[in-house]
Design a protein around this motif. Sequence first.
Motif, PDB file in Angstrom:
ATOM      1  N   ASP A   1       0.812  -1.216   0.000  1.00 23.18           N
ATOM      2  CA  ASP A   1       0.000   0.000   0.000  1.00 23.18           C
ATOM      3  C   ASP A   1       0.846   1.267   0.000  1.00 23.18           C
ATOM      4  O   ASP A   1       0.308   2.376   0.001  1.00 23.18           O
ATOM      5  CB  ASP A   1      -0.924   0.019   1.223  1.00 23.18           C
ATOM      6  N   GLY A   2       2.164   1.117   0.004  1.00 23.83           N
ATOM      7  CA  GLY A   2       3.035   2.288   0.034  1.00 23.83           C
ATOM      8  C   GLY A   2       3.196   2.963  -1.310  1.00 23.83           C
ATOM      9  O   GLY A   2       3.613   4.126  -1.381  1.00 23.83           O
ATOM     10  N   ALA A   3       2.865   2.272  -2.390  1.00 19.09           N
ATOM     11  CA  ALA A   3       3.063   2.841  -3.725  1.00 19.09           C
ATOM     12  C   ALA A   3       2.337   4.180  -3.847  1.00 19.09           C
ATOM     13  O   ALA A   3       1.160   4.297  -3.521  1.00 19.09           O
ATOM     14  CB  ALA A   3       2.562   1.870  -4.790  1.00 19.09           C
ATOM     15  N   GLY A   4       3.077   5.180  -4.309  1.00 23.37           N
ATOM     16  CA  GLY A   4       2.488   6.494  -4.519  1.00 23.37           C
ATOM     17  C   GLY A   4       2.647   7.453  -3.358  1.00 23.37           C
ATOM     18  O   GLY A   4       2.268   8.621  -3.461  1.00 23.37           O
ATOM     19  N   VAL A   5       3.210   7.007  -2.242  1.00 26.54           N
ATOM     20  CA  VAL A   5       3.458   7.895  -1.101  1.00 26.54           C
ATOM     21  C   VAL A   5       4.790   8.611  -1.327  1.00 26.54           C
ATOM     22  O   VAL A   5       5.796   7.990  -1.638  1.00 26.54           O
ATOM     23  CB  VAL A   5       3.492   7.111   0.223  1.00 26.54           C
ATOM     24  N   TYR A   6       4.766   9.936  -1.150  1.00 23.44           N
ATOM     25  CA  TYR A   6       5.947  10.754  -1.387  1.00 23.44           C
ATOM     26  C   TYR A   6       6.646  11.082  -0.068  1.00 23.44           C
ATOM     27  O   TYR A   6       5.998  11.297   0.954  1.00 23.44           O
ATOM     28  CB  TYR A   6       5.561  12.066  -2.078  1.00 23.44           C
ATOM     29  N   VAL A   7       7.979  11.140  -0.110  1.00 15.82           N
ATOM     30  CA  VAL A   7       8.773  11.530   1.051  1.00 15.82           C
ATOM     31  C   VAL A   7       9.899  12.441   0.572  1.00 15.82           C
ATOM     32  O   VAL A   7      10.608  12.103  -0.376  1.00 15.82           O
ATOM     33  CB  VAL A   7       9.380  10.308   1.777  1.00 15.82           C
TER      34      VAL A   7
ATOM     35  N   GLN B   1      13.568  13.899   1.003  1.00 15.88           N
ATOM     36  CA  GLN B   1      14.811  13.367   1.555  1.00 15.88           C
ATOM     37  C   GLN B   1      15.856  14.479   1.627  1.00 15.88           C
ATOM     38  O   GLN B   1      15.815  15.438   0.842  1.00 15.88           O
ATOM     39  CB  GLN B   1      15.355  12.228   0.687  1.00 15.88           C
ATOM     40  N   VAL B   2      16.808  14.314   2.544  1.00 14.77           N
ATOM     41  CA  VAL B   2      17.871  15.304   2.673  1.00 14.77           C
ATOM     42  C   VAL B   2      19.244  14.705   2.370  1.00 14.77           C
ATOM     43  O   VAL B   2      20.264  15.363   2.511  1.00 14.77           O
ATOM     44  CB  VAL B   2      17.864  15.928   4.086  1.00 14.77           C
ATOM     45  N   VAL B   3      19.251  13.438   1.961  1.00 12.78           N
ATOM     46  CA  VAL B   3      20.467  12.766   1.499  1.00 12.78           C
ATOM     47  C   VAL B   3      20.129  12.052   0.195  1.00 12.78           C
ATOM     48  O   VAL B   3      18.954  11.821  -0.115  1.00 12.78           O
ATOM     49  CB  VAL B   3      20.997  11.752   2.545  1.00 12.78           C
ATOM     50  N   PRO B   4      21.137  11.682  -0.590  1.00 14.23           N
ATOM     51  CA  PRO B   4      20.857  10.978  -1.856  1.00 14.23           C
ATOM     52  C   PRO B   4      20.222   9.611  -1.617  1.00 14.23           C
ATOM     53  O   PRO B   4      20.174   9.105  -0.494  1.00 14.23           O
ATOM     54  CB  PRO B   4      22.246  10.834  -2.486  1.00 14.23           C
ATOM     55  N   LEU B   5      19.750   9.003  -2.710  1.00 15.25           N
ATOM     56  CA  LEU B   5      19.227   7.640  -2.621  1.00 15.25           C
ATOM     57  C   LEU B   5      20.339   6.699  -2.153  1.00 15.25           C
ATOM     58  O   LEU B   5      21.437   6.703  -2.713  1.00 15.25           O
ATOM     59  CB  LEU B   5      18.723   7.176  -3.983  1.00 15.25           C
ATOM     60  N   PRO B   6      20.092   5.888  -1.139  1.00 15.13           N
ATOM     61  CA  PRO B   6      21.151   5.025  -0.599  1.00 15.13           C
ATOM     62  C   PRO B   6      21.547   3.870  -1.508  1.00 15.13           C
ATOM     63  O   PRO B   6      22.490   3.137  -1.191  1.00 15.13           O
ATOM     64  CB  PRO B   6      20.543   4.506   0.705  1.00 15.13           C
ATOM     65  N   ASP B   7      20.855   3.692  -2.633  1.00 14.68           N
ATOM     66  CA  ASP B   7      21.257   2.647  -3.578  1.00 14.68           C
ATOM     67  C   ASP B   7      21.836   3.221  -4.864  1.00 14.68           C
ATOM     68  O   ASP B   7      22.123   2.481  -5.802  1.00 14.68           O
ATOM     69  CB  ASP B   7      20.073   1.722  -3.894  1.00 14.68           C
ATOM     70  N   ASP B   8      22.030   4.540  -4.909  1.00 17.09           N
ATOM     71  CA  ASP B   8      22.566   5.185  -6.112  1.00 17.09           C
ATOM     72  C   ASP B   8      24.091   5.263  -6.014  1.00 17.09           C
ATOM     73  O   ASP B   8      24.669   6.260  -5.575  1.00 17.09           O
ATOM     74  CB  ASP B   8      21.978   6.585  -6.270  1.00 17.09           C
TER      75      ASP B   8
ATOM     76  N   MET C   1      12.876  15.073  -3.718  1.00 19.09           N
ATOM     77  CA  MET C   1      11.543  14.477  -3.670  1.00 19.09           C
ATOM     78  C   MET C   1      11.629  13.031  -4.161  1.00 19.09           C
ATOM     79  O   MET C   1      12.192  12.755  -5.218  1.00 19.09           O
ATOM     80  CB  MET C   1      10.569  15.256  -4.549  1.00 19.09           C
ATOM     81  N   THR C   2      11.078  12.115  -3.377  1.00 19.42           N
ATOM     82  CA  THR C   2      11.062  10.704  -3.758  1.00 19.42           C
ATOM     83  C   THR C   2       9.655  10.145  -3.613  1.00 19.42           C
ATOM     84  O   THR C   2       8.814  10.705  -2.902  1.00 19.42           O
ATOM     85  CB  THR C   2      12.022   9.867  -2.891  1.00 19.42           C
ATOM     86  N   VAL C   3       9.424   9.038  -4.266  1.00 20.56           N
ATOM     87  CA  VAL C   3       8.136   8.356  -4.180  1.00 20.56           C
ATOM     88  C   VAL C   3       8.372   6.854  -4.060  1.00 20.56           C
ATOM     89  O   VAL C   3       9.329   6.312  -4.627  1.00 20.56           O
ATOM     90  CB  VAL C   3       7.254   8.655  -5.417  1.00 20.56           C
ATOM     91  N   ILE C   4       7.524   6.197  -3.286  1.00 23.81           N
ATOM     92  CA  ILE C   4       7.591   4.737  -3.185  1.00 23.81           C
ATOM     93  C   ILE C   4       6.955   4.155  -4.437  1.00 23.81           C
ATOM     94  O   ILE C   4       5.807   4.469  -4.772  1.00 23.81           O
ATOM     95  CB  ILE C   4       6.856   4.231  -1.936  1.00 23.81           C
TER      96      ILE C   4
ATOM     97  N   ASN D   1      10.455   0.305  -3.521  1.00 23.75           N
ATOM     98  CA  ASN D   1      11.664   1.116  -3.392  1.00 23.75           C
ATOM     99  C   ASN D   1      11.368   2.589  -3.645  1.00 23.75           C
ATOM    100  O   ASN D   1      10.352   2.929  -4.249  1.00 23.75           O
ATOM    101  CB  ASN D   1      12.739   0.632  -4.380  1.00 23.75           C
ATOM    102  N   TYR D   2      12.284   3.437  -3.214  1.00 28.15           N
ATOM    103  CA  TYR D   2      12.133   4.877  -3.430  1.00 28.15           C
ATOM    104  C   TYR D   2      12.774   5.292  -4.744  1.00 28.15           C
ATOM    105  O   TYR D   2      13.845   4.801  -5.107  1.00 28.15           O
ATOM    106  CB  TYR D   2      12.757   5.660  -2.274  1.00 28.15           C
ATOM    107  N   HIS D   3      12.113   6.213  -5.430  1.00 26.81           N
ATOM    108  CA  HIS D   3      12.591   6.714  -6.711  1.00 26.81           C
ATOM    109  C   HIS D   3      12.546   8.235  -6.703  1.00 26.81           C
ATOM    110  O   HIS D   3      11.617   8.833  -6.142  1.00 26.81           O
ATOM    111  CB  HIS D   3      11.729   6.180  -7.855  1.00 26.81           C
ATOM    112  N   LEU D   4      13.542   8.862  -7.317  1.00 31.22           N
ATOM    113  CA  LEU D   4      13.565  10.316  -7.401  1.00 31.22           C
ATOM    114  C   LEU D   4      12.456  10.822  -8.310  1.00 31.22           C
ATOM    115  O   LEU D   4      12.117  10.185  -9.317  1.00 31.22           O
ATOM    116  CB  LEU D   4      14.914  10.800  -7.934  1.00 31.22           C
TER     117      LEU D   4
END
Length: 420
Positions: free
Chosen positions: A302-308, A310-317, A401-404, A409-412
Amino acid sequence: MTRVRASSFRIVTTATMLALALSVVVLGTACQDTEEESQAPTDDHGAKVPTAVDEGVPGVYDTRIVFGQSAAFSGPAQALGQGMRLGIQAAFHEQNQKGGVHGRMLELTTLDDQYEPHLAYANTLNLINRERVFALIGEVGTPTSRSASPLANAEDVPFIAPFTGAGFLRDSALGNVVNLRASYHQEAEAMVARLTEDLGITRVAVMYQNDSYGQSGLDGVVEALGKRGLEPVAFWYYQRNSDAVKAAVFNIVAANPEAVIMIGAYAPVAKAIAVAREDIDPIFMAVSFVGSNALAQELGPDGAGVYVTQVVPLPDDTSVPVVAAYRTALKAFDADAVPGFVSLEGYLAGRLAIVGLEKCGRDISRDCFLDVLRNSGTIDLNGLTLQYGPGDNQGSDAVFMTVIGDDGNYHLVDDLAEAR
């Protein structure tokens, strides 16, 4: 750099907090006095290791430098404290494998405050006066930092990279505070800008935690909306360290908002989203302190589409050099650890502290450490640039800005219209 201020809304407070804090300190000190001998730390061979020195620089020994951290390691917000600790430890371990800093190994002493201000107060007294740490690092939370930071300030103890975007810690008069991350006001501005400019949304509601963290985030949203001639269509609170969100959700649902900005921790935010979706389907956004990875886990599919934000880069980038370094350090420290936003921020906090220690040389002092961090101008952490200067104790203004996604996973996100 833009600094923003907003008027305050009255929030509910606990009248007995101060008395409780004092009682914890008194009782805790009494217990520690009777148990000091039994709790004295020992090395691998059972020999006692000194925890304080009566002269010289506190926390600085011939072969080691000791930092202290009070954070939530148990309770509903424990993932935040655990993540920050993990990242700091990974950075310290990475440096220790290289021989430490000028021949001294880096150590971290941690105490659990359960994300409660009175425990953070007691822990900070302990870390400063009994453990005699060199500096405090990675404090988790606004209400806990509000309780702990005055103690550190009074004793001129460095207060480094707290995991909060609270405005009061950005006061340039606080000579002992060095912030790493962007402020909550900057996160709120990024949210409102994207909602209004990308989607033309004007009806925004806010759910916030009923303490100084929630207040700071709420003020930021109110100011960002006010700059655009808008105001929240509803705002309501829930109590810290609880998931009692139904009253807040009821009041927000009644206003039928197009978007809901949530200033809270992962467990109550996840529950509020699930409850609200029974009646409405707005855009949900949360600030970085929510604990992004824990939130995604709580929400599941149910997390798909929730935005968060962030103040640091994506931890998998790993195309970002400091992220690649973080992942290598994390794996070397704990092969089973899962990379995440919070531990990445902790790693950056540890790396920032190391910069100060390295530049001061073998004859380290708190004054030199703070002067280096606050007045060096640009600090480069593997390509991640932090900028400090006169009147500016915050290194980064970056907000992402990221989204699930459907994959969990989170995406920019560059444009909300394209992401939907």
